[in-house]
Design an enzyme around this catalytic site. Structure first.
Site, PDB file in Angstrom:
ATOM      1  N   SER A 104       0.739  -1.302   0.069  1.00  0.00           N
ATOM      2  CA  SER A 104      -0.078   0.180   0.135  1.00  0.00           C
ATOM      3  C   SER A 104       0.926   1.345  -0.096  1.00  0.00           C
ATOM      4  CB  SER A 104      -0.875   0.026   1.221  1.00  0.00           C
ATOM      5  OG  SER A 104      -1.454   1.266   1.666  1.00  0.00           O
ATOM      6  N   TYR A 126      -2.032   6.006  -5.175  1.00  0.00           N
ATOM      7  CA  TYR A 126      -3.017   6.921  -5.425  1.00  0.00           C
ATOM      8  C   TYR A 126      -2.359   8.170  -6.036  1.00  0.00           C
ATOM      9  CZ  TYR A 126      -5.743   4.733  -1.550  1.00  0.00           C
ATOM     10  OH  TYR A 126      -6.530   3.794  -0.665  1.00  0.00           O
ATOM     11  N   THR A 152      -5.235   2.813  -7.461  1.00  0.00           N
ATOM     12  CA  THR A 152      -6.576   2.863  -6.842  1.00  0.00           C
ATOM     13  C   THR A 152      -7.320   3.847  -7.419  1.00  0.00           C
ATOM     14  OG1 THR A 152      -5.842   1.545  -5.101  1.00  0.00           O
ATOM     15  CG2 THR A 152      -8.043   2.730  -4.672  1.00  0.00           C
ATOM     16  N   LYS A 216      -7.670  -0.581  -9.902  1.00  0.00           N
ATOM     17  CA  LYS A 216      -8.176  -1.052  -8.970  1.00  0.00           C
ATOM     18  C   LYS A 216      -9.532  -0.362  -8.236  1.00  0.00           C
ATOM     19  CE  LYS A 216      -7.494  -2.670  -3.994  1.00  0.00           C
ATOM     20  NZ  LYS A 216      -8.018  -1.786  -3.274  1.00  0.00           N
ATOM     21  N   HIS A 240     -13.426  -1.559  -2.307  1.00  0.00           N
ATOM     22  CA  HIS A 240     -12.294  -1.417  -1.487  1.00  0.00           C
ATOM     23  C   HIS A 240     -12.875  -1.916  -0.091  1.00  0.00           C
ATOM     24  CE1 HIS A 240      -9.316   2.173  -1.123  1.00  0.00           C
ATOM     25  NE2 HIS A 240      -9.292   1.678   0.074  1.00  0.00           N
TER      26      HIS A 240
HETATM   27  C1  LIG Z   1      -7.439  -1.786   6.852  1.00  0.00           C
HETATM   28  C2  LIG Z   1      -7.553  -2.113   5.488  1.00  0.00           C
HETATM   29  C3  LIG Z   1      -6.552  -0.758   4.551  1.00  0.00           C
HETATM   30  C4  LIG Z   1      -6.758  -0.666   3.365  1.00  0.00           C
HETATM   31  N1  LIG Z   1      -6.162   0.163   2.775  1.00  0.00           N
HETATM   32  C5  LIG Z   1      -6.175   0.184   1.282  1.00  0.00           C
HETATM   33  C6  LIG Z   1      -5.048   0.908   0.688  1.00  0.00           C
HETATM   34  O1  LIG Z   1      -4.371   1.781   1.290  1.00  0.00           O
HETATM   35  N2  LIG Z   1      -5.159   0.983  -0.707  1.00  0.00           N
HETATM   36  C7  LIG Z   1      -5.984   0.305  -1.504  1.00  0.00           C
HETATM   37  O2  LIG Z   1      -5.982   0.611  -2.657  1.00  0.00           O
HETATM   38  N3  LIG Z   1      -6.950  -0.385  -0.721  1.00  0.00           N
HETATM   39  C8  LIG Z   1      -6.925  -0.553   0.692  1.00  0.00           C
HETATM   40  N4  LIG Z   1      -7.829  -1.366   1.382  1.00  0.00           N
HETATM   41  C9  LIG Z   1      -8.991  -2.108   0.430  1.00  0.00           C
HETATM   42  C10 LIG Z   1      -8.201  -3.635   0.078  1.00  0.00           C
HETATM   43  O3  LIG Z   1      -7.136  -3.435  -0.989  1.00  0.00           O
HETATM   44  C11 LIG Z   1      -8.873  -4.330  -0.551  1.00  0.00           C
HETATM   45  O4  LIG Z   1      -9.956  -3.823  -1.699  1.00  0.00           O
HETATM   46  C12 LIG Z   1     -10.254  -5.137   0.557  1.00  0.00           C
HETATM   47  O5  LIG Z   1      -9.568  -5.127   1.749  1.00  0.00           O
HETATM   48  C13 LIG Z   1     -10.619  -6.417  -0.016  1.00  0.00           C
HETATM   49  O6  LIG Z   1     -11.731  -6.901   0.856  1.00  0.00           O
HETATM   50  P1  LIG Z   1     -11.504  -8.001   2.026  1.00  0.00           P
HETATM   51  O7  LIG Z   1     -10.861  -7.349   3.181  1.00  0.00           O
HETATM   52  O8  LIG Z   1     -12.971  -8.329   2.295  1.00  0.00           O
HETATM   53  O9  LIG Z   1     -10.715  -9.165   1.471  1.00  0.00           O
HETATM   54  C14 LIG Z   1      -7.861  -1.392   2.556  1.00  0.00           C
HETATM   55  C15 LIG Z   1      -8.584  -2.433   3.219  1.00  0.00           C
HETATM   56  C16 LIG Z   1      -8.509  -2.488   4.603  1.00  0.00           C
HETATM   57  C17 LIG Z   1      -9.374  -3.576   5.162  1.00  0.00           C
END
Ligand SMILES: Cc1cc2nc3c(=O)[nH]c(=O)nc-3n(C[C@H](O)[C@H](O)[C@H](O)COP(=O)(O)O)c2cc1C
Length: 343
Positions: A104, A126, A152, A216, A240
């Site tokens: 990330s 981003y 993203t 994404k 997300h």
């Molecule tokens: C705590 C947390 C932080 C996240 N941070 C980011 C991030 O920094 N960048 C991003 O593109 N997606 C982020 N996401 C989304 C994840 O990349 C992903 O789309 C999502 O967790 C998938 O769903 P799942 O947790 O049910 O597997 C985050 C998700 C969580 C739970």
């Protein structure tokens, strides 16, 4: 060792409740968050028999990477909230499982330090209004050996997270910083969400890097078509993890129209709600080239560091291989939509 679903319970026991809620929670009433897992629970499998699926080959080619299994670790922010060793432990676990970690942009460890573990990496980005700064971050990811960029696109503004609002959780604890957001002066910048971002950002990024670029956060087939027209190397169907637009369609429900629109021109990945090998199988059968997994990896990390991450990933892969035998599939390409029904 934690298993993907049970891992959450164990993680909750060891995590500060404020941090647990940050990691587990979603936007608004969490309809989309629960919708992602509900969508998998609604599907049933209609297996084929007598196909001699004694040996399975799960290997999968994705932009910049050949993987032993079609499972990628999704980019998630702030791993040092989950475990003191943070992203380094995650990367070690991913490397031990032979997987791929998407770092990330909001990681609490520098991409160079994560890369030193030897794990295969993608880097999530981003695009910031300061394009010079964004280009410098891209250059760092490239120099560290990341194999693709994951842009993203579902965050023109930040999602509103009632759990965090309730706790007043707005800043990282002392000592934790988004290490990949440091500018030339060494100071970590705040993330800027840019509601004016358009497709020209994709063109700009493609002109800035020689790495493959995935987008994404696509849910609409018209956007999937546009993404292909703008030359992306892959699309991640994602909401997300239910953290942005509450009320957004579940990713599994969004997948088939996106797959149709893309028509095999680039790989389509899916994330959101993947908790079991059978979930991976269903996503692949409906046209995903691979899945990304977010929270289960954080739960493994919280409970047992690198070993926990490895256990979660190994378990998902073992469950997938087992389920493939039961539906009569030798390889991911044998998984076809006719195997999946909504009764
Ligand atoms: C705590 C947390 C932080 C996240 N941070 C980011 C991030 O920094 N960048 C991003 O593109 N997606 C982020 N996401 C989304 C994840 O990349 C992903 O789309 C999502 O967790 C998938 O769903 P799942 O947790 O049910 O597997 C985050 C998700 C969580 C739970």
């Amino acid at each position: 060792m934690p298993r993907p679903r049970e891992a959450e319970r164990g993680a909750r026991e060891v995590l500060d409740p404020v941090h647990y809620d940050f990691l587990a929670g979603g936007a608004g009433d969490e309809r989309t968050l629960t919708g992602n897992t509900d969508a998998f629970a609604r599907r049933r499998l209609r297996p084929r028999v007598l196909r001699g699926a004694g040996t399975r080959d799960l290997s999968t080619d994705l932009p910049g990477a050949r993987l032993a299994a079609p499972v990628v670790v999704a980019p998630t922010a702030f791993h040092r909230l989950a475990h003191p060793e943070g992203e380094v432990a995650t990367a070690r676990g991913v490397a031990a499982a032979g997987g791929l970690l998407t770092v990330s942009m909001m990681a609490t460890t520098a991409v160079e330090e994560i890369a030193a573990t030897g794990a295969a990496l993608w880097f999530q980005l981003y695009v910031q209004p300061d394009r010079g700064f964004t280009a410098a971050v891209v250059a760092r990811a490239e120099a560290a050996g990341c194999r693709a960029l994951v842009l993203t696109v579902d965050s023109p503004v930040r999602g509103r997270h009632p759990r965090d609002e309730r706790h007043g959780f707005t800043t990282l604890p002392d000592g934790l910083v988004c290490e990949n957001m440091r500018g030339p002066d060494g100071r970590a910048r705040d993330l800027v969400t840019d509601p004016d971002l358009g497709w020209d950002a994709v063109d700009w990024l493609r002109g800035t890097t020689s790495l493959p670029v995935l987008v994404k956060g696509v849910l609409h087939p018209a956007d999937a078509r546009l993404a292909v027209e703008h030359g992306v190397d892959g699309i991640v169907v994602s909401n997300h993890g239910g953290r942005q637009l509450d009320g957004a369609i579940s990713t599994l429900d969004a997948l088939p129209a996106v797959v149709d629109a893309v028509a095999g021109r680039v790989p389509v990945l899916l994330d959101g709600g993947v908790r079991r090998g059978v979930d991976v199988l269903v996503a692949l059968a409906l046209g995903a080239a691979a899945v990304m997994v977010g929270r289960p990896v954080l739960w493994g990390l919280a409970q047992a560091g690198a070993d926990g991450v490895r256990a979660v990933l190994d378990d998902l892969t073992a469950e997938l291989a087992h389920a493939m035998a039961l539906v009569g599939a030798h390889r991911p390409t044998d998984l076809t939509p006719d195997l999946v029904v909504v009764p």
